[in-house]
Enzyme design. Structure first.
Site, PDB file in Angstrom:
ATOM      1  CG  HIS A 104       6.160  11.461 -25.159  1.00  0.00           C
ATOM      2  ND1 HIS A 104       4.796  11.379 -25.303  1.00  0.00           N
ATOM      3  CD2 HIS A 104       6.390  12.502 -24.322  1.00  0.00           C
ATOM      4  CE1 HIS A 104       4.223  12.332 -24.571  1.00  0.00           C
ATOM      5  NE2 HIS A 104       5.172  13.029 -23.958  1.00  0.00           N
ATOM      6  CD  GLU A 157       7.212  16.347 -22.628  1.00  0.00           C
ATOM      7  OE1 GLU A 157       6.590  17.394 -22.314  1.00  0.00           O
ATOM      8  OE2 GLU A 157       6.635  15.260 -22.823  1.00  0.00           O
ATOM      9  CG  HIS A 196       1.339  16.020 -24.410  1.00  0.00           C
ATOM     10  ND1 HIS A 196       2.176  17.099 -24.557  1.00  0.00           N
ATOM     11  CD2 HIS A 196       2.054  15.099 -23.710  1.00  0.00           C
ATOM     12  CE1 HIS A 196       3.342  16.843 -23.966  1.00  0.00           C
ATOM     13  NE2 HIS A 196       3.299  15.635 -23.443  1.00  0.00           N
ATOM     14  CG  ASN A 251      -2.614  17.438 -21.211  1.00  0.00           C
ATOM     15  OD1 ASN A 251      -1.713  16.692 -20.828  1.00  0.00           O
ATOM     16  ND2 ASN A 251      -3.819  17.434 -20.674  1.00  0.00           N
ATOM     17  NE  ARG A 282      -0.173  16.923 -13.352  1.00  0.00           N
ATOM     18  CZ  ARG A 282       0.411  16.172 -12.443  1.00  0.00           C
ATOM     19  NH1 ARG A 282       0.053  16.234 -11.184  1.00  0.00           N
ATOM     20  NH2 ARG A 282       1.364  15.331 -12.781  1.00  0.00           N
ATOM     21  CG  HIS A 285      -0.931  11.467 -25.865  1.00  0.00           C
ATOM     22  ND1 HIS A 285      -1.564  12.089 -24.822  1.00  0.00           N
ATOM     23  CD2 HIS A 285       0.322  11.187 -25.436  1.00  0.00           C
ATOM     24  CE1 HIS A 285      -0.721  12.198 -23.793  1.00  0.00           C
ATOM     25  NE2 HIS A 285       0.430  11.655 -24.146  1.00  0.00           N
ATOM     26  CD  GLU A 295      -4.463  16.341 -16.108  1.00  0.00           C
ATOM     27  OE1 GLU A 295      -3.715  15.438 -15.734  1.00  0.00           O
ATOM     28  OE2 GLU A 295      -4.595  16.690 -17.284  1.00  0.00           O
ATOM     29  NE  ARG A 336      -4.062  -1.898   2.003  1.00  0.00           N
ATOM     30  CZ  ARG A 336      -3.853  -3.024   2.669  1.00  0.00           C
ATOM     31  NH1 ARG A 336      -2.802  -3.149   3.452  1.00  0.00           N
ATOM     32  NH2 ARG A 336      -4.705  -4.013   2.551  1.00  0.00           N
ATOM     33  CE  LYS A 339       4.785  17.345 -14.795  1.00  0.00           C
ATOM     34  NZ  LYS A 339       5.014  16.050 -15.399  1.00  0.00           N
ATOM     35  CE  LYS A 344      -1.191  13.363 -14.438  1.00  0.00           C
ATOM     36  NZ  LYS A 344      -1.615  13.719 -15.811  1.00  0.00           N
TER      37      LYS A 344
HETATM   38  P1  NAD Z   1      12.789   5.692 -21.662  1.00  0.00           P
HETATM   39  O1  NAD Z   1      12.760   5.551 -20.204  1.00  0.00           O
HETATM   40  O2  NAD Z   1      12.325   4.552 -22.475  1.00  0.00           O
HETATM   41  O3  NAD Z   1      14.261   6.078 -22.114  1.00  0.00           O
HETATM   42  C1  NAD Z   1      14.551   6.227 -23.489  1.00  0.00           C
HETATM   43  C2  NAD Z   1      15.687   5.303 -23.935  1.00  0.00           C
HETATM   44  O4  NAD Z   1      16.917   5.804 -23.438  1.00  0.00           O
HETATM   45  C3  NAD Z   1      15.596   3.880 -23.413  1.00  0.00           C
HETATM   46  O5  NAD Z   1      16.030   3.014 -24.422  1.00  0.00           O
HETATM   47  C4  NAD Z   1      16.584   3.851 -22.251  1.00  0.00           C
HETATM   48  O6  NAD Z   1      17.101   2.575 -22.016  1.00  0.00           O
HETATM   49  C5  NAD Z   1      17.632   4.791 -22.730  1.00  0.00           C
HETATM   50  N1  NAD Z   1      18.380   5.493 -21.701  1.00  0.00           N
HETATM   51  C6  NAD Z   1      17.905   6.039 -20.567  1.00  0.00           C
HETATM   52  N2  NAD Z   1      18.866   6.715 -19.925  1.00  0.00           N
HETATM   53  C7  NAD Z   1      19.990   6.577 -20.657  1.00  0.00           C
HETATM   54  C8  NAD Z   1      21.316   7.059 -20.529  1.00  0.00           C
HETATM   55  N3  NAD Z   1      21.652   7.875 -19.518  1.00  0.00           N
HETATM   56  N4  NAD Z   1      22.218   6.719 -21.469  1.00  0.00           N
HETATM   57  C9  NAD Z   1      21.850   5.950 -22.524  1.00  0.00           C
HETATM   58  N5  NAD Z   1      20.620   5.479 -22.707  1.00  0.00           N
HETATM   59  C10 NAD Z   1      19.692   5.794 -21.784  1.00  0.00           C
HETATM   60  O7  NAD Z   1      11.932   6.938 -22.155  1.00  0.00           O
HETATM   61  P2  NAD Z   1      11.767   8.447 -21.694  1.00  0.00           P
HETATM   62  O8  NAD Z   1      11.735   9.205 -22.968  1.00  0.00           O
HETATM   63  O9  NAD Z   1      12.700   8.874 -20.656  1.00  0.00           O
HETATM   64  O10 NAD Z   1      10.324   8.422 -21.040  1.00  0.00           O
HETATM   65  C11 NAD Z   1       9.178   8.025 -21.753  1.00  0.00           C
HETATM   66  C12 NAD Z   1       8.182   7.468 -20.790  1.00  0.00           C
HETATM   67  O11 NAD Z   1       7.885   8.481 -19.817  1.00  0.00           O
HETATM   68  C13 NAD Z   1       6.858   7.055 -21.371  1.00  0.00           C
HETATM   69  O12 NAD Z   1       6.506   5.791 -20.877  1.00  0.00           O
HETATM   70  C14 NAD Z   1       5.877   8.101 -20.881  1.00  0.00           C
HETATM   71  O13 NAD Z   1       4.585   7.600 -20.695  1.00  0.00           O
HETATM   72  C15 NAD Z   1       6.492   8.484 -19.573  1.00  0.00           C
HETATM   73  N6  NAD Z   1       6.145   9.838 -19.128  1.00  0.00           N
HETATM   74  C16 NAD Z   1       5.624   9.982 -17.890  1.00  0.00           C
HETATM   75  C17 NAD Z   1       5.295  11.229 -17.414  1.00  0.00           C
HETATM   76  C18 NAD Z   1       4.772  11.387 -16.040  1.00  0.00           C
HETATM   77  O14 NAD Z   1       4.374  12.491 -15.662  1.00  0.00           O
HETATM   78  N7  NAD Z   1       4.767  10.358 -15.231  1.00  0.00           N
HETATM   79  C19 NAD Z   1       5.490  12.366 -18.224  1.00  0.00           C
HETATM   80  C20 NAD Z   1       6.053  12.193 -19.489  1.00  0.00           C
HETATM   81  C21 NAD Z   1       6.364  10.914 -19.936  1.00  0.00           C
HETATM   82 ZN    ZN Z   2       4.911  14.578 -22.555  1.00  0.00          ZN
END
Ligand code: NAD
Ligand code: ZN
Length: 363
Positions: free
Chosen positions: A265, A185, A248, A245, A241, A252, A237, A122, A227, A143
């Site tokens: 993304h 971003e 987005h 978007n 918030r 999306h 949200e 939990r 942010k 999130k």
């Molecule tokens: P990711 O975590 O997949 O990383 C991108 C790629 O880079 C992966 O292949 C990873 O292995 C590699 N990588 C990471 N760090 C590295 C480093 N230092 N050196 C070399 N390679 C590295 O993707 P991301 O773009 O960081 O995040 C995308 C995800 O984030 C999505 O799932 C999305 O839904 C989520 N997201 C969440 C929020 C939120 O508010 N929670 C906001 C935006 C996005």
């Molecule tokens: Zn985003």
């Protein structure tokens, strides 16, 4: 640099700087991360081979019992079955209510590990060690989620971390495409909130793209700050918030139609931001919104055009699935000017379609 995310009794600090991982032990001690029970570091296989060893070593040196869990890199790891396996390992390794879960990686690992922390017993403490530029966005706001085969991020929670340790030295190993997508971003944060920061981003493209330490620290600090302002005012949200978007809604839809494996993304929302900027101008706001948004994407080597093989009807259908659409009218985040986002309702779907069609030919 230190930044505080203001959320009452759930407030937490973000530390940003070169080499922070080396002091992980003192940060943990300062923020009451208990060493009585084992802690678990969750990461993906790319990040594990580059950065896990130093994290584990410093934690062991500081007296922590460390359990490592490595998932395959990529969105597929944000799943209930991976969650179940991680929790199995946590139980076997003797983690308990006082244990802490650490996310070492990008947004994928952050969302997954965060949801583990939110749901295990939990809810246990959670620490983020972001290793992508995009994670300046995903590591703030609390999130956390995994995906269902039918929908992204649909099984989730709000779970704020105890601390975020942003060690900019980890970013040096990022592939170029991930750097650009992460900066997308950051550009968004400037456009929706801070014209001056937007201008700074425009003037420092070369430095940011080459990961100049000082520029990176300043950019990530300001991105996180924007942010965190928005999230502090509207944690769950209800209103404000939604300005996050920006880009987005279209973005999306593009990601979905491209099966989440052709566009990153940050790339999808770059196209989406150009679309939303176009829409802003159509709704009567200054032309510079569009010209400057588009110029920013081009400067950072981000895409601005919908790839030819993605079907417009399918994009529209994917968008209509989005919860922001009601009865032929749409709620859309637009800009009234650079640095000033606005949530506009009552936009006709026909107008959105026109814009999406134009995005096919953007250059
Ligand atoms: P990711 O975590 O997949 O990383 C991108 C790629 O880079 C992966 O292949 C990873 O292995 C590699 N990588 C990471 N760090 C590295 C480093 N230092 N050196 C070399 N390679 C590295 O993707 P991301 O773009 O960081 O995040 C995308 C995800 O984030 C999505 O799932 C999305 O839904 C989520 N997201 C969440 C929020 C939120 O508010 N929670 C906001 C935006 C996005
Ligand atoms: Zn985003």
């Amino acid at each position: 640099k230190q930044l505080n995310v203001d959320l009452g009794d759930r407030s937490y600090p973000i530390y940003i700087g070169d080499g922070i991982i080396e002091q992980i032990g003192s940060y943990f001690a300062k923020h009451q991360i208990s060493s009585r029970s084992p802690i678990m570091v969750i990461t993906d296989d790319n990040v594990a081979s580059l950065h896990l060893k130093k994290v584990t070593t410093h934690l062991l040196e500081s007296g922590y019992k460390v359990v490592e869990y490595i998932v395959p890199a990529g969105e597929m790891s944000k799943s209930l079955s991976v969650l179940e396996q991680i929790i199995g390992k946590a139980l076997d390794a003797g983690l308990d209510r006082t244990s802490t879960i650490i996310a070492l990686g990008g947004g994928v690992v952050g969302d997954l590990a965060g949801f583990v922390a939110a749901s295990f017993m939990r809810g246990v403490k959670f620490v983020q060690i972001p290793t992508t530029i995009l994670a300046h966005d995903s590591s703030v706001g609390g999130k956390v989620a995994v995906n269902h085969p039918k929908a992204k991020n649909i099984i989730g929670a709000f779970h704020q971390p105890q601390i975020v340790l942003y060690d900019t030295s980890t970013l040096k190993t990022l592939p170029e495409r991930e750097i650009k997508a992460g900066l997308s971003e950051m550009i968004k944060h400037g456009l929706i909130w801070d014209a001056e920061f937007s201008k700074w981003i425009d003037e420092n493209a070369e430095k940011l793209l080459s990961l100049d330490a000082e520029a990176l620290e300043y950019g990530l600090y300001n991105g996180c700050k924007i942010k965190s302002h928005v999230v502090s005012e509207d944690e769950r949200e209800h209103g404000l918030r939604a300005i996050l978007n920006f880009g987005h809604t279209i973005g999306h839809a593009l990601e979905a139609v491209a099966h989440y494996n052709q566009l990153l993304h940050g790339e999808a929302i770059a196209i989406g931001m150009v679309g939303a900027a176009k829409l802003s101008v159509r709704l009567g706001y200054p032309e510079r919104i569009y010209t400057e948004t588009k110029a920013a994407m081009k400067k950072y080597g981000l895409p601005i055009q919908i790839p030819g093989h993605l079907d417009i009807d399918e994009i529209m259908k994917a968008m209509l699935h989005d919860k922001k659409f009601k009865e032929g009218k749409v709620v859309f985040t637009i800009l009234k000017d650079i640095g000033e986002a606005h949530i506009q309702s009552g936009i006709s779907i026909d107008l959105i379609r026109e814009i999406v069609e134009e995005l096919r030919w953007e250059e």
